[in-house]
Design an enzyme around this catalytic site. Structure first.
Site, PDB file in Angstrom:
ATOM      1  CB  CYS A  97      -0.821  -0.119   1.151  1.00 36.02           C
ATOM      2  SG  CYS A  97      -0.181  -0.082   3.007  1.00 36.02           S
TER       3      CYS A  97
ATOM      4  CG  HIS B 201      -2.725  11.206  12.671  1.00 38.01           C
ATOM      5  ND1 HIS B 201      -3.827  10.667  12.866  1.00 38.01           N
ATOM      6  CD2 HIS B 201      -1.890  10.657  11.864  1.00 38.01           C
ATOM      7  CE1 HIS B 201      -4.077   9.663  11.144  1.00 38.01           C
ATOM      8  NE2 HIS B 201      -3.123   9.775  10.655  1.00 38.01           N
TER       9      HIS B 201
ATOM     10  CG  HIS C 173      -6.789   6.411   8.643  1.00 36.39           C
ATOM     11  ND1 HIS C 173      -5.491   7.122   8.049  1.00 36.39           N
ATOM     12  CD2 HIS C 173      -6.738   7.326   9.849  1.00 36.39           C
ATOM     13  CE1 HIS C 173      -6.055   8.522   8.886  1.00 36.39           C
ATOM     14  NE2 HIS C 173      -7.616   8.154   9.134  1.00 36.39           N
TER      15      HIS C 173
ATOM     16  CG  ASP D 287      -7.369  -3.735   3.115  1.00 37.83           C
ATOM     17  OD1 ASP D 287      -6.702  -3.671   4.295  1.00 37.83           O
ATOM     18  OD2 ASP D 287      -8.097  -2.613   2.842  1.00 37.83           O
TER      19      ASP D 287
ATOM     20  NE  ARG E  66      -4.009  -1.774   4.407  1.00 35.34           N
ATOM     21  CZ  ARG E  66      -4.889  -1.059   3.591  1.00 35.34           C
ATOM     22  NH1 ARG E  66      -3.671   0.165   3.700  1.00 35.34           N
ATOM     23  NH2 ARG E  66      -5.554  -0.628   3.383  1.00 35.34           N
TER      24      ARG E  66
ATOM     25  CB  CYS F 264      -2.828   2.109   6.657  1.00 30.91           C
ATOM     26  SG  CYS F 264      -1.623   2.553   5.276  1.00 30.91           S
TER      27      CYS F 264
END
Ligand SMILES: [Zn+2]
Length: 134
Positions: A67, A104, A107, A111, A120, A122
């Protein structure tokens, strides 16, 4: 939002973090895909929060998602990250934050690899400090 144990002013964070780290951690920014130095890192070790140093992920949970960002199928300790509903950019997503400093990180998507957790995480490379195992 609940208070994080590590509290700093924006000026303090700006002094300690690089511009990209500040953008990701404190402004919920997203680095460009395939730009992060840790995206394809395969070395064994620990991924710490670039803001406060808290242990967030380990290499055992890292996998190659394709990704463009570092991906993990689980957190090192589930209570060291905070999950929060994120309705920004016209999407319903789950935001992943550092439980210690509120930074932060990225996310969470569902999947991930089906043979493990199916999740996941990410995560922006800029939000992480990698500590290689001796
Ligand atoms: Zn942190």
């Amino acid at each position: 939002m609940s208070e994080s144990p590590v509290q700093k002013t924006d000026a303090e964070w700006k002094k300690e973090l690089t511009a990209e780290q500040y953008h990701v951690l404190r402004e919920a920014g997203t680095e460009r895909p395939y730009s992060g130095v840790l995206t394809d890192n395969q070395a064994p070790g620990i991924y710490r929060c670039a803001g406060c140093g808290a242990e967030l992920f380990t290499s055992e949970n890292k996998y190659h998602s394709g990704c463009g960002w570092p991906a993990f199928d689980d957190a090192a300790q589930t209570d060291w990250v905070i999950l929060r509903k994120d309705l920004s950019h016209g999407m319903i997503r789950t935001e992943v934050l550092c439980a210690t400093c509120g930074g932060h990180l990225g996310h969470l998507f569902n999947d991930g690899p089906a043979e493990t957790t199916g999740m996941r995480y990410c995560i922006n490379s800029a939000a992480l400090d990698f500590q290689e195992k001796e």
